[in-house]
Design an enzyme around this catalytic site. Structure first.
Site, mmCIF file in Angstrom:
data_model
loop_
_atom_site.group_PDB
_atom_site.id
_atom_site.type_symbol
_atom_site.label_atom_id
_atom_site.label_comp_id
_atom_site.label_asym_id
_atom_site.label_seq_id
_atom_site.Cartn_x
_atom_site.Cartn_y
_atom_site.Cartn_z
ATOM 1 N N ASP A 1 0.790 -1.200 0.149
ATOM 2 C CA ASP A 1 0.122 -0.157 -0.024
ATOM 3 C C ASP A 1 1.027 1.307 0.039
ATOM 4 O O ASP A 1 0.686 2.087 -0.866
ATOM 5 C CB ASP A 1 -0.829 -0.136 1.174
ATOM 6 C CG ASP A 1 -1.927 -1.073 1.413
ATOM 7 O OD1 ASP A 1 -2.188 -1.557 0.214
ATOM 8 O OD2 ASP A 1 -2.545 -1.359 2.486
ATOM 9 N N ARG B 1 -0.695 5.018 17.582
ATOM 10 C CA ARG B 1 -1.141 6.015 16.356
ATOM 11 C C ARG B 1 -0.632 7.509 16.755
ATOM 12 O O ARG B 1 -0.041 8.223 15.953
ATOM 13 C CB ARG B 1 -2.507 5.982 15.923
ATOM 14 C CG ARG B 1 -2.786 4.715 15.182
ATOM 15 C CD ARG B 1 -2.090 4.474 14.207
ATOM 16 N NE ARG B 1 -2.442 3.228 13.542
ATOM 17 C CZ ARG B 1 -1.661 2.161 12.961
ATOM 18 N NH1 ARG B 1 -0.310 2.309 13.146
ATOM 19 N NH2 ARG B 1 -1.966 1.223 12.453
ATOM 20 N N ASP C 1 -7.995 3.932 12.574
ATOM 21 C CA ASP C 1 -6.605 4.495 12.287
ATOM 22 C C ASP C 1 -6.495 6.094 11.772
ATOM 23 O O ASP C 1 -5.669 6.901 12.230
ATOM 24 C CB ASP C 1 -5.565 3.907 11.645
ATOM 25 C CG ASP C 1 -5.350 2.570 12.667
ATOM 26 O OD1 ASP C 1 -5.350 2.582 13.850
ATOM 27 O OD2 ASP C 1 -5.369 1.339 12.139
ATOM 28 N N SER D 1 -5.818 -8.154 7.678
ATOM 29 C CA SER D 1 -5.420 -6.931 7.730
ATOM 30 C C SER D 1 -4.620 -7.032 9.264
ATOM 31 O O SER D 1 -5.483 -7.193 10.166
ATOM 32 C CB SER D 1 -6.205 -5.856 7.504
ATOM 33 O OG SER D 1 -5.774 -4.716 8.017
#
Ligand code: ARG
Length: 402
Positions: free
Chosen positions: A15, A96, A125, A175
């Protein structure tokens, strides 16, 4: 929108490698990548750096943030016994805001005007990263190409082939996200809650049925609410967590599954593997109960669930989180002592406790004749304790209320 220089949060996977090229192509922007080491077990920092430079990044930064992550983020979660929905130790959610902070610092240092990330538009996220950036430097722009361009994996693979981007041998059944505090797994077959999560959804923790038949005991020593020793060995928090992760994972400890309410309104079936987190929070909670009053023990969980929700929801920088942290610090000042845990085929049990600050006095608690507890005093206590309840029942019966 126009971008001169962009900091891209870069994992080295497909990605973000596609994004690296696309952003240069679409915006003609200069690109700087940032890869943060929060303790992900499969991260090859050098490979990520080389790949970024090969794909045209002007500079590629890799930062080892494990210590900062442990002391400034995980430590606060431990003091708050943080478990979102009573289950999830917030591993991804805690990482994060730190990634956002490091990205903002780098953007300021390098004179970048935007930060790009590879989060989708369906997850938590994106919220955590973008609110984090906005709270630290609201002038920085944010680019979320996966969300905006709605790229499918097949489109990414075609693009990668056309632009000689190496296609990593990633296992994309699920994921996942991983750091020191745990691993989260979602998507694929897990999207069907009516089916049991298959064995291949668990990569970090040995399946409990395959764990050793012999139990293992570990001792954690706490000081001001944080573990400072593992089996009498003094370790820094990040090292202690890493070591405990491997001990507990071998015994099948740390698997958590639940139906999660995301910030963006969706429900999602989540699988977590957080071995050290399970041990540390269990031990911490029990020790805290031992040294705190009944009133503290009843009140703190209310604040803990609020703390967990706010951090889950990306509001790390909200003033309420700071205020709650101050309470957690205060409550944890006396949380000192040793906790022994028994790890056995997926279960982690507190088996013994000791603390110089325990609100426990054997002279009072013992059922021996020698006990200093005055049992006769209970008689008057009971009369007064139940007085209002007794009156309420008498009146209900006499007046036929209800
Ligand atoms: N549901 C978890 C959370 O919101 C895990 C998110 C995992 N992220 C990922 N990119 N796979 O914290």
């Amino acid at each position: 929108m126009n971008f001169k220089k962009v900091v891209l949060l870069y994992s080295g996977g497909l990605d973000t490698s596609v994004l690296l090229k696309m952003i240069q192509e679409k915006y003609g922007a200069k690109l700087i990548t940032l890869t943060v080491d929060l303790g992900q077990s499969d991260l090859d920092l050098n490979a990520a750096k080389e790949k970024a430079l090969k794909l045209g990044a002007e500079k590629a930064f890799v930062i080892d943030a494990k210590k900062e992550f442990a002391y400034d983020y995980i430590a606060k979660a431990i003091k708050a016994n943080a478990l979102y929905g009573g289950v999830y130790p917030l591993s991804t959610a805690l990482g994060r805001p730190l990634i956002a902070k490091l990205a903002v610092q780098l953007a300021e240092q390098e004179g970048a005007d935007a930060i790009a990330h590879g989060c989708t538009g369906k997850g938590n996220d994106q919220v955590r990263v973008e609110v984090g950036i906005a709270c630290l430097n609201s002038k920085l722009k944010v680019l979320a190409p996966i969300r905006n361009w709605n790229l499918s994996r097949d489109e990414e693979i075609d693009y990668a082939k056309a632009h000689s981007i190496p296609i990593p041998n990633e296992n994309k059944t699920y994921s996942t996200d991983e750091n020191l505090w745990g691993k989260s797994t979602e998507c694929g077959i897990l999207e069907k809650p009516e089916q049991e999560a298959p064995a291949d959804a668990f990569r970090l923790v040995t399946l409990p049925e395959k764990a050793p038949d012999k139990a293992e005991f570990v001792e954690l020593e706490f000081e001001k609410g944080l573990p400072i020793k593992l089996n009498s060995e003094k370790l820094e928090l990040h090292a202690l967590i890493a070591k405990l992760n491997s001990i507990a994972a071998a015994h099948g400890v740390g698997i958590m599954e639940h139906m999660e309410d995301r910030i963006v309104g969706l429900k999602t079936r989540e699988v977590y593997e957080c071995p050290a987190a399970e041990c540390i929070i269990k031990a911490h909670k029990e020790l805290e109960k031992y040294v705190s009053t009944i009133h503290e023990n009843q009140f703190k969980p209310i604040l803990e669930s609020k703390w967990s929700y706010l951090v889950y929801a990306g509001l790390w920088h909200d003033p309420l989180v700071n205020a709650l942290n101050a309470y957690m610090d205060e409550a944890n000042k006396k949380v000192k002592g040793k906790v022994k845990l028994k790890l056995y085929k997926g279960s982690c049990k507190v088996v013994s406790l000791s603390s110089p600050n325990a609100l426990y006095d054997l002279n009072l608690a013992t059922y021996d004749k020698a006990s200093l507890f005055d049992q006769k005093a209970s008689e008057g206590f009971i009369q007064l304790w139940g007085l209002q309840s007794k009156l309420a029942n008498e009146i209900t019966n006499a007046n036929e209320v209800g």
